[in-house]
Design an enzyme around this catalytic site. Structure first.
Site, PDB file in Angstrom:
ATOM      1  N   PHE A 127     -11.420  14.102  -9.956  1.00  0.00           N
ATOM      2  CA  PHE A 127     -11.917  14.714 -11.441  1.00  0.00           C
ATOM      3  C   PHE A 127     -11.399  16.123 -11.001  1.00  0.00           C
ATOM      4  CE2 PHE A 127     -15.100  17.246 -13.675  1.00  0.00           C
ATOM      5  CZ  PHE A 127     -15.499  16.376 -14.639  1.00  0.00           C
ATOM      6  N   ASP A 128     -11.456  16.643 -10.062  1.00  0.00           N
ATOM      7  CA  ASP A 128     -11.231  18.117  -9.955  1.00  0.00           C
ATOM      8  C   ASP A 128      -9.606  18.366 -10.090  1.00  0.00           C
ATOM      9  OD1 ASP A 128     -13.630  18.654  -9.328  1.00  0.00           O
ATOM     10  OD2 ASP A 128     -13.425  18.926  -7.144  1.00  0.00           O
ATOM     11  N   SER A 149     -45.310  21.698 -32.523  1.00  0.00           N
ATOM     12  CA  SER A 149     -45.867  21.310 -31.141  1.00  0.00           C
ATOM     13  C   SER A 149     -46.979  20.323 -31.449  1.00  0.00           C
ATOM     14  CB  SER A 149     -46.588  22.466 -30.748  1.00  0.00           C
ATOM     15  OG  SER A 149     -47.485  23.017 -31.686  1.00  0.00           O
ATOM     16  N   LEU A 150     -47.401  19.940 -30.299  1.00  0.00           N
ATOM     17  CA  LEU A 150     -48.421  18.722 -30.561  1.00  0.00           C
ATOM     18  C   LEU A 150     -49.576  18.863 -30.082  1.00  0.00           C
ATOM     19  CD1 LEU A 150     -45.922  15.944 -28.897  1.00  0.00           C
ATOM     20  CD2 LEU A 150     -46.590  16.208 -31.264  1.00  0.00           C
ATOM     21  N   GLU A 183     -43.399   7.680 -25.044  1.00  0.00           N
ATOM     22  CA  GLU A 183     -42.313   8.082 -24.024  1.00  0.00           C
ATOM     23  C   GLU A 183     -43.004   9.026 -23.182  1.00  0.00           C
ATOM     24  OE1 GLU A 183     -39.718  10.592 -26.998  1.00  0.00           O
ATOM     25  OE2 GLU A 183     -40.332   8.939 -27.988  1.00  0.00           O
ATOM     26  N   LYS A 234     -43.555  12.713 -21.356  1.00  0.00           N
ATOM     27  CA  LYS A 234     -43.425  14.177 -21.787  1.00  0.00           C
ATOM     28  C   LYS A 234     -43.101  14.785 -20.554  1.00  0.00           C
ATOM     29  CE  LYS A 234     -46.588  17.369 -24.009  1.00  0.00           C
ATOM     30  NZ  LYS A 234     -46.125  18.492 -23.361  1.00  0.00           N
ATOM     31  N   ASP A 282     -41.542  17.839 -18.377  1.00  0.00           N
ATOM     32  CA  ASP A 282     -42.335  19.260 -18.441  1.00  0.00           C
ATOM     33  C   ASP A 282     -41.316  20.158 -18.105  1.00  0.00           C
ATOM     34  OD1 ASP A 282     -44.067  21.021 -18.055  1.00  0.00           O
ATOM     35  OD2 ASP A 282     -44.667  20.697 -16.147  1.00  0.00           O
ATOM     36  N   GLU A 302     -35.564  18.044 -24.024  1.00  0.00           N
ATOM     37  CA  GLU A 302     -35.942  18.917 -22.978  1.00  0.00           C
ATOM     38  C   GLU A 302     -35.062  19.119 -21.825  1.00  0.00           C
ATOM     39  OE1 GLU A 302     -39.103  19.701 -24.013  1.00  0.00           O
ATOM     40  OE2 GLU A 302     -40.345  20.278 -22.218  1.00  0.00           O
ATOM     41  N   TYR A 345     -35.121  13.593 -27.007  1.00  0.00           N
ATOM     42  CA  TYR A 345     -36.325  12.820 -27.282  1.00  0.00           C
ATOM     43  C   TYR A 345     -36.460  12.766 -28.871  1.00  0.00           C
ATOM     44  CZ  TYR A 345     -38.509  17.439 -27.251  1.00  0.00           C
ATOM     45  OH  TYR A 345     -39.029  18.799 -27.439  1.00  0.00           O
ATOM     46  N   LYS A 354     -45.387   8.456 -30.461  1.00  0.00           N
ATOM     47  CA  LYS A 354     -45.199   8.858 -32.144  1.00  0.00           C
ATOM     48  C   LYS A 354     -44.979   7.552 -32.695  1.00  0.00           C
ATOM     49  CE  LYS A 354     -41.834  12.127 -30.103  1.00  0.00           C
ATOM     50  NZ  LYS A 354     -40.281  12.232 -29.308  1.00  0.00           N
ATOM     51  N   LYS A 370     -52.069  14.098 -22.071  1.00  0.00           N
ATOM     52  CA  LYS A 370     -51.886  14.711 -20.826  1.00  0.00           C
ATOM     53  C   LYS A 370     -52.609  14.293 -19.670  1.00  0.00           C
ATOM     54  CE  LYS A 370     -50.956  19.234 -21.696  1.00  0.00           C
ATOM     55  NZ  LYS A 370     -49.745  20.252 -21.270  1.00  0.00           N
ATOM     56  N   CYS A 402     -51.177  44.096  11.053  1.00  0.00           N
ATOM     57  CA  CYS A 402     -50.188  43.341  11.229  1.00  0.00           C
ATOM     58  C   CYS A 402     -50.552  42.179  12.265  1.00  0.00           C
ATOM     59  CB  CYS A 402     -48.894  43.696  11.519  1.00  0.00           C
ATOM     60  SG  CYS A 402     -47.670  42.601  12.000  1.00  0.00           S
ATOM     61  N   CYS A 416     -47.966  42.835  15.279  1.00  0.00           N
ATOM     62  CA  CYS A 416     -47.555  44.256  16.005  1.00  0.00           C
ATOM     63  C   CYS A 416     -48.818  44.971  16.114  1.00  0.00           C
ATOM     64  CB  CYS A 416     -46.431  44.686  15.679  1.00  0.00           C
ATOM     65  SG  CYS A 416     -46.578  45.502  14.101  1.00  0.00           S
ATOM     66  N   CYS A 450     -46.056  44.878   6.586  1.00  0.00           N
ATOM     67  CA  CYS A 450     -46.031  45.510   7.844  1.00  0.00           C
ATOM     68  C   CYS A 450     -44.950  46.515   7.902  1.00  0.00           C
ATOM     69  CB  CYS A 450     -45.859  44.625   9.096  1.00  0.00           C
ATOM     70  SG  CYS A 450     -45.546  45.592  10.623  1.00  0.00           S
ATOM     71  N   CYS A 490     -41.820  45.544  14.856  1.00  0.00           N
ATOM     72  CA  CYS A 490     -42.642  44.121  14.846  1.00  0.00           C
ATOM     73  C   CYS A 490     -41.655  43.130  15.027  1.00  0.00           C
ATOM     74  CB  CYS A 490     -43.196  44.263  13.485  1.00  0.00           C
ATOM     75  SG  CYS A 490     -44.046  42.769  13.094  1.00  0.00           S
TER      76      CYS A 490
HETATM   77  S1  IVH Z   1     -41.669  15.388 -29.430  1.00  0.00           S
HETATM   78  C1  IVH Z   1     -43.265  16.981 -33.226  1.00  0.00           C
HETATM   79  N1  IVH Z   1     -41.285  14.158 -27.193  1.00  0.00           N
HETATM   80  O1  IVH Z   1     -43.749  18.835 -25.420  1.00  0.00           O
HETATM   81  C2  IVH Z   1     -42.767  16.403 -31.976  1.00  0.00           C
HETATM   82  N2  IVH Z   1     -41.824  16.361 -27.305  1.00  0.00           N
HETATM   83  O2  IVH Z   1     -45.789  20.191 -27.791  1.00  0.00           O
HETATM   84  C3  IVH Z   1     -42.252  17.358 -31.290  1.00  0.00           C
HETATM   85  N3  IVH Z   1     -41.763  17.185 -25.028  1.00  0.00           N
HETATM   86  O3  IVH Z   1     -42.562  21.772 -26.389  1.00  0.00           O
HETATM   87  C4  IVH Z   1     -41.892  17.017 -29.640  1.00  0.00           C
HETATM   88  N4  IVH Z   1     -41.326  15.680 -23.885  1.00  0.00           N
HETATM   89  O4  IVH Z   1     -40.618  20.347 -25.923  1.00  0.00           O
HETATM   90  C5  IVH Z   1     -41.613  15.277 -27.916  1.00  0.00           C
HETATM   91  N5  IVH Z   1     -40.718  12.910 -25.107  1.00  0.00           N
HETATM   92  C6  IVH Z   1     -41.033  14.080 -25.874  1.00  0.00           C
HETATM   93  C7  IVH Z   1     -41.506  15.249 -25.249  1.00  0.00           C
HETATM   94  C8  IVH Z   1     -41.827  16.406 -25.769  1.00  0.00           C
HETATM   95  C9  IVH Z   1     -41.713  16.993 -23.620  1.00  0.00           C
HETATM   96  C10 IVH Z   1     -42.379  18.783 -25.336  1.00  0.00           C
HETATM   97  C11 IVH Z   1     -41.719  19.429 -26.261  1.00  0.00           C
HETATM   98  C12 IVH Z   1     -42.877  20.381 -27.125  1.00  0.00           C
HETATM   99  C13 IVH Z   1     -43.967  19.915 -26.462  1.00  0.00           C
HETATM  100  C14 IVH Z   1     -44.799  19.444 -27.553  1.00  0.00           C
END
Ligand code: IVH
Length: 672
Positions: free
Chosen positions: A37-38, A83-84, A112, A114, A116, A172, A224, A291, A315, A409, A412, A427, A433
C-alpha cells in the site's frame, strides 16, 4: 512519462488505493500488505508532485492531511439536521408505535444503534466528496472538509453505481474503544492529562486546525442516513445497503447492528439484545434509534418543532455498579499534580473489573462527600474510564470518617498549592519531592524521550535512593565506577551499558530533548512544533508569550507553562548543565521547516547572527525556497542584517530601497 500517461497512472493508482483503503477500513478485509500500500501511495505522491495539475483534493494522498485550516467557515445545511426525542422505557416505545399506527396504520420500522459520537453531514457531487459539515445548531454547521478527508472509513470517491448526482450522507464520527484506549495510553506515557471520553475527544479532534494531526488520531465513522433527490429506493434500510456498496461504513445487518420489525415487541427485542450485549461492541453506543423505514410514510408523518414524528431514540441508562470504598490514596505525578484515587473492592462493570477510580480533584471529593467505607456507585465515563458518581448514604456506617483532601504533600510533606482557576492541587517542591524527581527522570530516560538503554524506572529509583542522582543532569555525571560502588549485583557490563546509553543519547535531536524535560503540557507532538518554531533552546528561553503563541499548536496555556518552566532558576541550571554535557540544544538546519514561503525572493545576509550560524541562515533561506545572493542590487528583495553589518552595505540598501530586516523577522516570514 508524458502528461497523458501520468494522468492515466494517477487515476489508476488513486482508484486502486481507494479500493484497498475501503477493504481495510470499511470491510476490515485487506488483501495487500501495508508495504505494498505504502509503495503505491509513494508512487502516487511522486507523480502528483511532478504533475500537480492532476492532483485532486480527493486523492488518497490527502488522507494524511492537507494544509492547516484557519477557522472553519459556517455554512447552511440544505436539509436541517434534526435531533430526536429520548425515551427510557418500554411504555414510551409502545406509545411511539401506537402514535405512528394511529396516523398511518401498520408499517415497518428500522432499528439501529445510536452511536455516541459527533454528527456529520457529507455532501457528494458526481460521486466525489465535496464537503463535510458539523451539525452545529441544526440549521448551519462548520465546514471541516479537510479534516473529514483524513477519516479512512469515509469514501472520497464513491464506488459502484446508482448514487444520486448530488446528495448527502449523514452519520456519526466516532473513536472505537480500542483506538481511544490507544490514544490515552500514549498520552499517559507522555505525561499528558488523559482524555475524559471518546465523544468529546472526537469533537475536539474534528476541530483541530491541523488535518495531519486529525489523520494521526484515527477517527472512524458510521453512516446512518441519506438525504437528497433520487435515492435508490424508498426504504431507509435498503438505502443504507446501497450506501454500503458505494463504499460507506454502515451498520452491518449480519452483525445485527441494524434490523427491521413491524411491532413494538420486535423493536423491544432489538433494544433488549443490545442492552445486554453492548459491552461487546467495538464502539460506544448510548441507545437505539427506531425509524419508520418507508421514506414516503416518513414524509407523511412529518416533523414537530424540532424532531421528526417518524423516529425516536431509546437511551440505555449507563451501567452502574455499587461497591465498597476501601480507601482514598493520593498520587503525586511528575508535574507535582496531586490526584485522589478511590481504591475499591473489585467489581465487574461494563465488561471489565474495576479496582480503582480517579476522583480527579478536591472539588470532586467535596461534591461526593465521601466517608471511609462508603458504598459508592461507579459508572464508566463514555463507558471507558471508571468514575465514582455517588454514594449510598443509607448504607453509611454510623460515625464513619469523612474523606478530606490533603493540606500537605503525601510524599514530602510540603504544603500543597492550588493555582488560580485550576482544579488541581500541586506540590510545589519540584526539586525535593521524591516521586516528582524520579518520575521526571523516568520520563527523561523513557523510549520516546532520550531513549536511554539500560535505564528503566527501577534503576532510576535505585540511583535516586542511593543519592547518585537528584536531577536529569546528574545522569551525565555518572561513571562505571560510581555505579559499581553501589554493589547490589551491579556488574561491569551492565554499568557500561548505562554509560554508553547515556553517551548515545547525546545524539537525540533537539525536539526530543525538549520533550524529555517534561514541561507541563508539552507532549511529543507539541515539542516537535516548538523545536521547529524556535530552532534552538537559547531562542526558546528568550521568547515572549506572544511569540510562543505564534507557533503552530501553541496556545496560551502551553505558552505560559513554557515561560513558567524557564523562569525557575533550578530548571535554567539543569538546561545549562545538559548543554555543557553535550546534549543537542538546537535543530539542525536540515531538520528545520521546509516550505516555499520565500519563493521568488533574493536575499542578502550580512553580519553575525544570534540564532543562526552563517551557513545555517543560508540553508534556512534555501530550504524555504529563497535564493541567497552575495551582493545587494536592485533585484535584492531583503537584506537580513546581523550584528556588525557594515555601514556601506546599509547605505547601499537604503539607496536601492531594499528593506533591511533582522533575523527574527526572517524567522517570522518562514514560520508565519
Ligand atoms: S438519525 C432525524 N440514527 O443521535 C433523525 N441518529 O438526536 C436524525 N445518532 O446527534 C438522526 N446514531 O448524530 C440517527 N443511528 C442513528 C444515530 C443517530 C447516533 C445521533 C445523531 C444525533 C442524535 C439524535
Amino acid at each position: 512519462m508524458d502528461r497523458r500517461q501520468a494522468e492515466q497512472r494517477i487515476a489508476e493508482l488513486s482508484r486502486e488505493l481507494e479500493r484497498h483503503n475501503h477493504l481495510y477500513y470499511v470491510l476490515a478485509a485487506p488483501v495487500i500488505t501495508d508495504q505494498e500500500f505504502d509503495r503505491m501511495l509513494k508512487e502516487l505522491e511522486d507523480l502528483e508532485k511532478a504533475f500537480p495539475e492532476f492532483a485532486s483534493p480527493n486523492s488518497p494522498t490527502q488522507r494524511v492531511g492537507g494544509d492547516i485550516t484557519k477557522g472553519f467557515p459556517t455554512v447552511p445545511h440544505r436539509y436541517p439536521m434534526l435531533s430526536l426525542g429520548n425515551t427510557y422505557s418500554r411504555e414510551e416505545v409502545e406509545e411511539f408505535v401506537a402514535r405512528v399506527e394511529k396516523a398511518i396504520g401498520p408499517t415497518r420500522y428500522s432499528m439501529e444503534l445510536k452511536y455516541d459520537g459527533v454528527a456529520i453531514s457529507l455532501t457528494y457531487k458526481d460521486g466525489e466528496l465535496v464537503r463535510g459539515v458539523t451539525r452545529g445548531d441544526g440549521e448551519k454547521g462548520e465546514d471541516i472538509t479537510a479534516n473529514v478527508r483524513t477519516i479512512r472509513s469515509i469514501p472520497l470517491r464513491l464506488q459502484g453505481e446508482g448514487w444520486p448526482k448530488d446528495f448527502e450522507a449523514r452519520g456519526e464520527v466516532i473513536f472505537t474503544k480500542k483506538q481511544f484506549e490507544k490514544l490515552n495510553a500514549q498520552r499517559e506515557k507522555e505525561g499528558e492529562e488523559l482524555y475524559a471520553n471518546p465523544r468529546n475527544t472526537a469533537a475536539g479532534t474534528l476541530k483541530q486546525q491541523d488535518p495531519k494531526e486529525v489523520a494521526k488520531r484515527g477517527l472512524d465513522s458510521f453512516m446512518y442516513s441519506l438525504q437528497g433527490e433520487g435515492l435508490p429506493t424508498r426504504s431507509h434500510f435498503e438505502n443504507l445497503e446501497h450506501a454500503h456498496a458505494w463504499g460507506f461504513k454502515t451498520p452491518d445487518p449480519k452483525k445485527r447492528y441494524i434490523d427491521r420489525a413491524t411491532d413494538a415487541a420486535g423493536i423491544m427485542a432489538f433494544i433488549d439484545h443490545w442492552g445486554q450485549h453492548r459491552n461487546e461492541l467495538e464502539m460506544i453506543i448510548d441507545g437505539v434509534v427506531v425509524k419508520v423505514d418507508d421514506l414516503d410514510v416518513q414524509d407523511e408523518l412529518g416533523l414537530t418543532a424540532k424532531s421528526p414524528r417518524w423516529a425516536m431514540a431509546y437511551k440505555y441508562a449507563p451501567e452502574q455498579a455499587v461497591t465498597k470504598l476501601l480507601g482514598v490514596t493520593f498520587q503525586v505525578g511528575r508535574t507535582g499534580a496531586v490526584t485522589p484515587v478511590a481504591e475499591l473492592d473489585p467489581v465487574q462493570l461494563a465488561g471489565t473489573t474495576v479496582k480503582r477510580a480517579s476522583l480527579f480533584n478536591a472539588d470532586q471529593l467535596d461534591r461526593l462527600d465521601l466517608h471511609q467505607g462508603d458504598m459508592v456507585r461507579v459508572e464508566k465515563a463514555g463507558e471507558i474510564i471508571p468514575q465514582v458518581v455517588g454514594v449510598e448514604i443509607a448504607k453509611r456506617e454510623p460515625g464513619a470518617q469523612r474523606v478530606s483532601f490533603l493540606h500537605d504533600c503525601p510524599e514530602c510533606g510540603t504544603p500543597l498549592i492550588r493555582l488560580e482557576g485550576e482544579a488541581q492541587h500541586y506540590c510545589p517542591n519540584e526539586h525535593g519531592c521524591p516521586p516528582q524527581i524520579t518520575r521526571r527522570i523516568e520520563h527523561f530516560v523513557s523510549r520516546r524521550a532520550m531513549d536511554i538503554d539500560g535505564l528503566g524506572a527501577e534503576t532510576v529509583q535505585e540511583f535516586h535512593a542511593a543519592q547518585l542522582i537528584g536531577d536529569v543532569a546528574d545522569l551525565y555525571d555518572l561513571s562505571v565506577d560510581r555505579i559499581l560502588a553501589l554493589g547490589k549485583g551491579w556488574k561491569e557490563k551492565s554499568a557500561e551499558k548505562v554509560i554508553s546509553g547515556l553517551e548515545k543519547s547525546k545524539q537525540v535531536p533537539f525536539d526530543r530533548v525538549l520533550f524529555a524535560l517534561g514541561i507541563r503540557h508539552v507532549g511529543e507532538t507539541v515539542a516537535k512544533k516548538i523545536a521547529r518554531g524556535a530552532m534552538s533552546m537559547e531562542r526558546l528561553m528568550s521568547m515572549t508569550k506572544e511569540e510562543l503563541v505564534g507557533i503552530e499548536e501553541v496556545g496560551e496555556v502551553i505558552a505560559e507553562s513554557i515561560i513558567d518552566f524557564f523562569a525557575v532558576p533550578g530548571n535554567q541550571r539543569i538546561v545549562e548543565r545538559l548543554r555543557q554535557q553535550g546534549l543537542r540544544m538546537e535543530m539542525e538546519a536540515s531538520e528545520g521547516p521546509a516550505s516555499d514561503k520565500l519563493k521568488g525572493l533574493s536575499i542578502v545576509v550580512s553580519g553575525v547572527f544570534r540564532t543562526f550560524s552563517r551557513d545555517g541562515i543560508k540553508e534556512a533561506i534555501e530550504r524555504n525556497g529563497g535564493k541567497v545572493s552575495g551582493s545587494i542590487s536592485s533585484k535584492t528583495s531583503y537584506v537580513v542584517a546581523g550584528e556588525g553589518m557594515g555601514p556601506a552595505k546599509r547605505a547601499k540598501a537604503e539607496e536601492l530601497k531594499v528593506p533591511v530586516i533582522d533575523e527574527d523577522e526572517l524567522t517570522r516570514m518562514i514560520e508565519g
